[in-house]
Design an enzyme around this catalytic site. Sequence first.
Site, PDB file in Angstrom:
ATOM      1  N   GLU A 171     -63.004 -13.115  39.937  1.00  0.00           N
ATOM      2  CA  GLU A 171     -63.359 -12.285  38.780  1.00  0.00           C
ATOM      3  C   GLU A 171     -63.273 -13.023  37.433  1.00  0.00           C
ATOM      4  O   GLU A 171     -62.678 -12.521  36.484  1.00  0.00           O
ATOM      5  CB  GLU A 171     -62.505 -11.013  38.785  1.00  0.00           C
ATOM      6  CG  GLU A 171     -62.705 -10.218  40.070  1.00  0.00           C
ATOM      7  CD  GLU A 171     -61.775  -9.023  40.220  1.00  0.00           C
ATOM      8  OE1 GLU A 171     -61.012  -8.710  39.292  1.00  0.00           O
ATOM      9  OE2 GLU A 171     -61.814  -8.388  41.290  1.00  0.00           O
ATOM     10  N   GLU A 279     -65.464  -7.322  49.936  1.00  0.00           N
ATOM     11  CA  GLU A 279     -64.523  -6.189  49.743  1.00  0.00           C
ATOM     12  C   GLU A 279     -65.284  -4.874  49.870  1.00  0.00           C
ATOM     13  O   GLU A 279     -65.176  -3.982  49.018  1.00  0.00           O
ATOM     14  CB  GLU A 279     -63.857  -6.290  48.360  1.00  0.00           C
ATOM     15  CG  GLU A 279     -63.135  -7.600  48.115  1.00  0.00           C
ATOM     16  CD  GLU A 279     -62.370  -7.636  46.791  1.00  0.00           C
ATOM     17  OE1 GLU A 279     -62.209  -6.599  46.118  1.00  0.00           O
ATOM     18  OE2 GLU A 279     -61.935  -8.742  46.411  1.00  0.00           O
TER      19      GLU A 279
HETATM   20  O1  9MR Z   1     -56.715  -3.323  47.015  1.00  0.00           O
HETATM   21  C1  9MR Z   1     -55.853  -3.931  46.091  1.00  0.00           C
HETATM   22  C2  9MR Z   1     -54.794  -2.952  45.648  1.00  0.00           C
HETATM   23  O2  9MR Z   1     -53.934  -2.645  46.731  1.00  0.00           O
HETATM   24  C3  9MR Z   1     -54.003  -3.528  44.510  1.00  0.00           C
HETATM   25  O3  9MR Z   1     -53.104  -2.555  44.015  1.00  0.00           O
HETATM   26  C4  9MR Z   1     -54.943  -3.983  43.412  1.00  0.00           C
HETATM   27  C5  9MR Z   1     -54.127  -4.534  42.289  1.00  0.00           C
HETATM   28  O4  9MR Z   1     -54.673  -5.517  41.581  1.00  0.00           O
HETATM   29  O5  9MR Z   1     -55.855  -4.935  43.919  1.00  0.00           O
HETATM   30  C6  9MR Z   1     -56.672  -4.402  44.904  1.00  0.00           C
HETATM   31  O6  9MR Z   1     -57.608  -5.362  45.364  1.00  0.00           O
HETATM   32  C7  9MR Z   1     -58.537  -5.842  44.404  1.00  0.00           C
HETATM   33  C8  9MR Z   1     -58.868  -7.244  44.805  1.00  0.00           C
HETATM   34  O7  9MR Z   1     -57.694  -8.009  44.859  1.00  0.00           O
HETATM   35  C9  9MR Z   1     -59.849  -7.882  43.827  1.00  0.00           C
HETATM   36  N1  9MR Z   1     -61.016  -7.068  43.687  1.00  0.00           N
HETATM   37  C10 9MR Z   1     -60.797  -5.669  43.363  1.00  0.00           C
HETATM   38  C11 9MR Z   1     -59.863  -5.074  44.408  1.00  0.00           C
HETATM   39  C12 9MR Z   1     -59.694  -3.592  44.171  1.00  0.00           C
HETATM   40  O8  9MR Z   1     -58.981  -3.394  42.984  1.00  0.00           O
END
Ligand code: 9MR
Length: 385
Positions: A171, A279
């Site tokens: 990102e 994802e």
């Molecule tokens: O799914 C993840 C969630 O459990 C966490 O709380 C969150 C915190 O940053 O991150 C989520 O995963 C993210 C991923 O690492 C990067 N792309 C977006 C995802 C959804 O937020």
Amino acid sequence: MGRPAMRLRWGWVVAGWWVWLRLCGLVVAAADGGGAEREGETLREAVRGRFLIGAAVSARRLNDPGLAELVAREFDSVTPENELKPASVRPGPGQFRFEAADRIVDFAATHGIKVVGHTLCWHSQAPRWLFVGEDGAPLPREKALKNLKEHIDGVMGHYRGKVVGWDVVNEALSDRPGEYLRQTPARRAIGDDYIVKAFEFAQAADPDAELYYNDYGIEGPEKLQKAIRLVRELKAAGVRLDAVGIQGHFVVRDEEGPERLERAIGAFQAEGVKVAVSELDVDVLPRRTRGADVAARERGGLDPYREGLPAEVAEAQARYYERVMRAVLAHPGAVCRVTFWGTHDGTSWLNSWPAGRRTNHPLLFDRDLKPKPAYRAVLGVLEGR
Ligand code: 9MR
């Protein structure tokens, strides 16, 4: 004496046949923990090696035998959802903590599942001290580069030979129209070339691991242009980029998502880089926020499906997944992996983003681990139906 021994032998014969029939895929439903009713193939069988098919998992949830069985049955790859993020593996400067991620890697090894590493460099879920000094100012470039290298060496070194590839940078692109890179602690301290540096460090830390750039919303026209610019800059800098991760956080009401995805896959293929849909989920709840910026919050989000997903919404979601999978298959050889962001609906991050606690249903399995219409739709496309 004779009769119990006979019974024991017959027991082994029956068990042997049962295992053999299971391996042939002839006995299914009764054996599947968690009440999954299936006929025929699993996702990992139906994909027939065209690309990897995976799910994000958490070490804690893999303690649930039903969920563990589902993952081992359906997927050939997993991504630790949070366990490999800098905040999880770095309790302090000079320190590493791998227990939780190791549990996932061990589980994967036991079941012949590949592991994808997420993520080495991200502005969120990372300790401040990596790039920010005690005075709150960005660290000097050399110190920040040293920290980045130490982090990448330490994490990739620990998992050398056990993790097939890494989201090296996550990102980094800006959501703002006209702005190329997002402002992040790493960029403030190092400069714009922090991305190139991260890839150089990663390539050196494990030359056999694949290296990915991962982002959300890059299937949309404007961010896609930024992603293509980044791909070209990485190439020009001479670093290896094996695939771009298009996260694929879709919303069922956003009709154009699958077409955008297909165009983006074609565009990256033309750049000579593979795509991972990294994802994937399809949100069914109303929301105003687009994209998947973890920092975005919304108040007063409606929660209409607390009692379950109405059949017509489940069908609409299934058709959406079907279109996403058709987009994936539209450019043979272009996609190297499709990873769902969670296993069953209860595990999804979308139950608490962008609004507070709600009941979302974005994945292929419901909270009882039963396959939804979306599962059958994905399977159908994979089987060529
Ligand atoms: O799914 C993840 C969630 O459990 C966490 O709380 C969150 C915190 O940053 O991150 C989520 O995963 C993210 C991923 O690492 C990067 N792309 C977006 C995802 C959804 O937020």
